[in-house]
Design an enzyme around this catalytic site. Structure first.
Site, PDB file in Angstrom:
ATOM      1  N   THR A  24       0.847  -1.312   0.108  1.00  0.00           N
ATOM      2  CA  THR A  24       0.211  -0.161  -0.056  1.00  0.00           C
ATOM      3  C   THR A  24       0.797   1.209  -0.075  1.00  0.00           C
ATOM      4  OG1 THR A  24      -1.953   0.975   1.197  1.00  0.00           O
ATOM      5  CG2 THR A  24      -0.450   0.034   2.470  1.00  0.00           C
ATOM      6  N   ASN A  25       0.338   2.496   0.329  1.00  0.00           N
ATOM      7  CA  ASN A  25       1.160   3.823   0.222  1.00  0.00           C
ATOM      8  C   ASN A  25       0.595   4.436   1.363  1.00  0.00           C
ATOM      9  OD1 ASN A  25      -1.008   5.362  -0.674  1.00  0.00           O
ATOM     10  ND2 ASN A  25      -1.203   3.829  -2.261  1.00  0.00           N
ATOM     11  N   ARG A  26       1.277   5.812   1.550  1.00  0.00           N
ATOM     12  CA  ARG A  26       1.036   6.543   2.952  1.00  0.00           C
ATOM     13  C   ARG A  26      -0.320   7.512   2.951  1.00  0.00           C
ATOM     14  NH1 ARG A  26       6.077   6.631   5.279  1.00  0.00           N
ATOM     15  NH2 ARG A  26       7.671   6.127   4.050  1.00  0.00           N
ATOM     16  N   SER A  27      -1.072   7.296   1.816  1.00  0.00           N
ATOM     17  CA  SER A  27      -2.324   7.988   1.640  1.00  0.00           C
ATOM     18  C   SER A  27      -3.410   7.548   3.159  1.00  0.00           C
ATOM     19  CB  SER A  27      -3.115   7.697   0.313  1.00  0.00           C
ATOM     20  OG  SER A  27      -4.296   8.696   0.470  1.00  0.00           O
TER      21      SER A  27
END
Ligand code: PMT
Length: 245
Positions: free
Chosen positions: A50-53
């Site tokens: 996933t990512n940091r959003s």
């Protein structure tokens, strides 16, 4: 506790009031689809890519559109945020889920604003069981084979006014312009993610708005809700101009 007479939570009352007061706003009668959060691609039953959003930018945009009278559908990848009041929610996890939810919400919509951070890659194979550590693998490590996800921005019907974001760590404006033109967007918010008070998981944001006529509008550091309104000001103008192509 539940039951007759239980008062709703204060933030929900305030949000509902904002929605009711905004019913005759400048986006009344418009259908707006917003995406938010970071998609998750499973590796095995335990792990994801996933990512940091955090979802804050997309949620703030959905609230701002709602408070100007729009009928809003929010397609949200996993976040820790409460569902906004008076907004139709579609909770999703993977890019495939988000693609399906966004494309179906876009049928009959006027505007799509993609604030989500969509995973560009996913594991080619999802392990059915938890991947275990193996003895003697220190040298080679664990290799994951990733394949590209579809960029469904290009599949959105042409009659929908498309607004995107570009989160960039270098060559902000040049990279954003490539995305604006390559993905058929009417407007893009170029998001500098190198500043600590801008981009991922903070309450403020610093963006440049780039349009198809070559225009570049630099916004000051603002709350994400205020950035949402500034984007919607431009959307309002574009909706009253010639039809999007
Ligand atoms: O959620 P927050 O913590 O508040 O953070 C907000 C944010 C930094 C995530 C947000 O403001 C932002 O910049 N989102 C876009 C992230 C990004 O870099 O997107 P991209 O460059 O990978 O893609 C460009 C556009 O195409 C985006 O609008 C994206 O939603 C869309 N896209 C991308 C890939 C894909 N497969 N399909 C898409 O539609």
């Amino acid at each position: 506790q539940r039951g007759m007479g239980r008062l709703a939570e204060v933030p929900q009352i305030v949000e509902t009031l904002c929605a009711v007061l905004g019913r005759r706003g400048d986006l009344a009668g418009k259908r707006v689809v917003v995406s938010a959060g970071g998609t998750q691609e499973p590796i095995d039953p335990v792990r994801v890519i996933t990512n940091r959003s955090s979802g804050k930018m997309g949620y703030a945009l959905a609230q701002a559109a709602r408070d100007r009278g729009a009928q809003v559908t929010l397609v949200a990848a996993p976040t820790a945020l409460p569902d906004p009041a008076c907004v139709e929610m579609r909770h999703v996890t993977t890019v495939a889920d988000m693609r399906e939810a966004v494309l179906s919400a876009c049928a009959g919509a006027d505007v799509l604003i993609m604030a989500a951070a969509v995973s560009d890659y996913r594991p080619a194979r999802v392990a059915a069981q938890k991947i275990k550590k193996r003895e003697g693998e220190e040298e080679e490590g664990l290799l994951l084979h990733l394949v590209k996800n579809p960029d469904f921005f290009l599949e959105v019907p042409e009659g929908v006014l498309r607004v995107g974001f570009a989160a960039e760590s270098e060559d902000l404006l040049a990279n954003a312009r490539v995305k604006l033109e390559g993905k058929g967007m009417a407007l893009i918010a170029a998001n500098d993610i190198t500043a600590p008070d801008s981009g991922f998981n903070v309450d403020t944001n610093k963006v440049f708005l780039l349009d198809r006529k070559g225009g570049v509008e630099e916004l000051p550091l603002l709350s994400k809700y205020e950035v949402g309104h500034r984007i919607l000001d431009r959307v309002r103008e574009l909706l009253s101009g010639p039809a999007p192509s």
